[in-house]
Design a protein around this motif. Structure first.
Motif, mmCIF file in Angstrom:
data_model
loop_
_atom_site.group_PDB
_atom_site.id
_atom_site.type_symbol
_atom_site.label_atom_id
_atom_site.label_comp_id
_atom_site.label_asym_id
_atom_site.label_seq_id
_atom_site.Cartn_x
_atom_site.Cartn_y
_atom_site.Cartn_z
ATOM 1 N N ARG A 169 5.046 3.045 5.018
ATOM 2 C CA ARG A 169 4.470 4.303 4.533
ATOM 3 C C ARG A 169 3.170 4.546 5.272
ATOM 4 N NH1 ARG A 169 8.723 5.102 1.920
ATOM 5 N NH2 ARG A 169 8.986 4.709 -0.266
ATOM 6 N N TYR B 92 -0.614 5.462 5.656
ATOM 7 C CA TYR B 92 -1.706 5.332 4.696
ATOM 8 C C TYR B 92 -2.089 6.703 4.153
ATOM 9 C CZ TYR B 92 -2.102 0.518 6.128
ATOM 10 O OH TYR B 92 -1.841 -0.804 6.392
ATOM 11 N N GLY B 93 -2.172 6.778 2.832
ATOM 12 C CA GLY B 93 -2.498 8.036 2.173
ATOM 13 C C GLY B 93 -1.292 8.948 2.016
ATOM 14 N N GLY B 94 -0.124 8.523 2.523
ATOM 15 C CA GLY B 94 1.057 9.364 2.508
ATOM 16 C C GLY B 94 1.977 9.128 1.341
ATOM 17 N N GLY B 95 1.924 7.955 0.761
ATOM 18 C CA GLY B 95 2.686 7.638 -0.434
ATOM 19 C C GLY B 95 4.180 7.819 -0.391
ATOM 20 N N HIS C 165 0.822 -1.211 0.000
ATOM 21 C CA HIS C 165 0.000 0.000 0.000
ATOM 22 C C HIS C 165 0.858 1.263 0.000
ATOM 23 C CE1 HIS C 165 -3.332 -2.609 0.494
ATOM 24 N NE2 HIS C 165 -3.091 -2.895 1.773
ATOM 25 N N ASP C 166 0.403 2.257 -0.733
ATOM 26 C CA ASP C 166 1.046 3.575 -0.787
ATOM 27 C C ASP C 166 2.524 3.511 -1.150
ATOM 28 O OD1 ASP C 166 -1.083 5.523 -0.067
ATOM 29 O OD2 ASP C 166 -1.216 4.258 1.705
#
Length: 133
Positions: free
Chosen positions: A122, A124-127, A101-102
């Protein structure tokens, strides 16, 4: 005013077994007892205070740890060495796999009291951002 999480209590079947498991897998230390608690402190100063309680009173909780890529590798090796089952998802339906993820890596595993522990590289949503070393 800035708000920081200082500590949380982790209800456990046996505080020593759970604290030593979590600290050992994450590469941390178990601190000296503080009353009924055994503390494990993470890098940002948050303390997980493990307390022994009647197993019937434990509701599984989720604890996620943001780690660097190198820390993920070390933690993952300790999981494998200890024979701990790991999963790519929180429903534990994807065994023996990690997620991506990300743009990072993540894995879930259970502690001795049935709590869901997660390691991610990473947020979440931070990429883009890596955890600090």
């Amino acid at each position: 005013m800035s708000v920081h999480l200082n500590h949380t209590i982790v209800l456990s079947r046996d505080r020593r077994i759970s604290a030593e498991f979590t600290a050992g897998i994450l590469g941390l230390e178990v601190g000296p007892p503080m009353g009924p608690f055994l503390p494990v402190t993470v890098a940002n100063g948050v303390t997980l205070d493990f307390a022994s309680v009647d197993p019937e009173t434990i509701s599984p909780q989720h604890y996620a740890f943001l780690v660097s890529e190198a820390e993920f590798d070390a933690i993952f090796e300790r999981l494998l060495a200890a024979g701990v089952r790991y999963y790519a998802d929180p429903r534990l339906s994807e065994p023996d796999a990690i997620n991506r993820h990300d743009g990072g890596r993540g894995a879930y595993f259970l502690d001795p009291s049935g709590h869901y522990l997660e390691i991610i590289t990473r947020p979440y949503g931070g990429g883009e951002a890596d955890a600090e070393d």
